[in-house]
Enzyme design. Structure first.
Site, PDB file in Angstrom:
ATOM      1  N   SER A 157     -15.773  23.596  32.891  1.00 11.42           N
ATOM      2  CA  SER A 157     -15.934  22.582  31.852  1.00 11.42           C
ATOM      3  C   SER A 157     -15.107  21.342  32.206  1.00 11.42           C
ATOM      4  CB  SER A 157     -15.540  23.176  30.492  1.00 11.42           C
ATOM      5  OG  SER A 157     -16.013  22.392  29.433  1.00 11.42           O
ATOM      6  N   ASP A 244     -26.239  26.949  27.683  1.00 10.91           N
ATOM      7  CA  ASP A 244     -25.489  25.732  27.414  1.00 10.91           C
ATOM      8  C   ASP A 244     -26.508  24.694  26.945  1.00 10.91           C
ATOM      9  OD1 ASP A 244     -23.104  24.301  27.251  1.00 10.91           O
ATOM     10  OD2 ASP A 244     -22.460  24.928  29.248  1.00 10.91           O
ATOM     11  N   HIS A 276     -21.703  28.979  27.714  1.00 11.16           N
ATOM     12  CA  HIS A 276     -20.562  28.221  28.228  1.00 11.16           C
ATOM     13  C   HIS A 276     -19.288  29.061  28.286  1.00 11.16           C
ATOM     14  CE1 HIS A 276     -18.846  24.180  29.046  1.00 11.16           C
ATOM     15  NE2 HIS A 276     -17.763  24.609  28.412  1.00 11.16           N
TER      16      HIS A 276
END
Length: 300
Positions: A157, A244, A276
């Site tokens: 991320s 996601d 995610h």
């Protein structure tokens, strides 16, 4: 836009809204976050309490600029080093939620370095990126001092965004140092910050310190990559999770394309079934799909 059909950018840039898990809960988006925090912290505690793994607590700067290095009594001095950079939109999470990946790697003979960093708004994103460059210099000094045989880096991320700087710091990553890097793994990252800069859900009251002057310089998607040849021996994996948002998936796909066109050995992988968060949670499981993926990188 990376998702032309998107009617709510705030939602598209908030990964927890896109999980297919916890649908029996009143607010699945909160449940997936609570589960992630609980499970990843448990993984971290079990490393030393149940798995017999040793950890050295080190520091590369002030505040939260910390590094934990994990290994076992069987780990050799020249063992390869795996470095993990956590996410949290540059403003959340810490090392205690970043150790899921450690156990299977240590059992395969790695040392694993899990790094932490100062968060916004205590620092601006520009300042954080400068501090991350200092970390890169520190970790390469560490590898040279400890005679590490090779390095693999992974960022998740916001951590993937920070990790992208490794390709843009020739004053820190010399040609000799880049040859030590076996692979770079970008997991579910965000690489173009133009859309999210004005989103209250991601950048409330502009705590990231973004503006027209710096938005391109903090967006890896928009960088001019010129020092490509020194990375000829390094494989780059850009990874997205099926559950996601379209924006996150397409940012990853596009970033892989950008790197390939510049001449890097970059590939894009879309992991079916993952969101995610469980793409990180399941790195703690030796035979999970994502662990097998990491294992295959070693031999490709």
């Amino acid at each position: 836009m990376y998702n032309p059909r998107c009617k709510d950018l705030d939602r598209d840039y908030f990964p927890s809204y896109h999980t297919t898990r916890f649908q029996d809960q009143p607010e699945p988006n909160l449940a997936v976050l609570e589960h992630f925090v609980r499970v990843t912290k448990q993984h971290g505690r079990e490393l030393t309490e149940k798995q017999g793994i040793t950890v050295d607590h080190l520091r590369y700067g002030e505040g939260r600029q910390l590094v934990d290095v994990f290994y076992s009594e069987k780990t050799t001095n020249q063992a390869p080093l795996f470095v993990f950079v956590h996410g949290g939109y540059w403003q959340e999470m810490d090392m205690s939620m970043s150790c899921s990946i450690v156990g299977p790697l240590v059992r395969r003979g790695y040392r694993v370095a899990v790094m932490d960093y100062n968060l916004c708004p205590q620092v601006t994103l520009e300042q954080l990126m400068t501090q991350f460059t200092h970390f890169l210099n520190w970790i390469f000094d560490y590898t040279e001092m400890t005679k590490v045989s090779s390095l693999t880096f992974a960022g998740h991320s916001a951590g993937a965004h920070l990790l992208a700087q490794i390709l843009m710091r020739p004053n820190v990553i010399t040609a000799q140092r880049s040859k030590m890097v076996w692979a770079l793994i970008f997991l579910c990252g965000v690489y173009d910050l133009r859309e999210l800069s004005n989103l209250e859900s991601v950048n409330p009251k502009n705590i990231l310190g973004l503006n027209e002057r710096n938005i391109e310089s903090v967006s890896p998607m928009l960088w001019e990559y010129t020092d490509v040849t020194v990375w000829n021996s390094t494989k780059i994996y850009v990874v997205a999770a099926e559950h996601d948002s379209t924006t996150f998936i397409e940012q990853s796909r596009h970033y892989a394309d950008v790197l390939r066109k510049k001449g890097y050995k970059a590939s894009f992988t879309l992991f079916k079934g993952y969101d995610h968060f469980d793409i990180i949670e399941e790195t703690a499981i030796d035979d999970s799909d994502v662990s097998r993926f990491l294992r295959n990188i070693e031999i490709e």
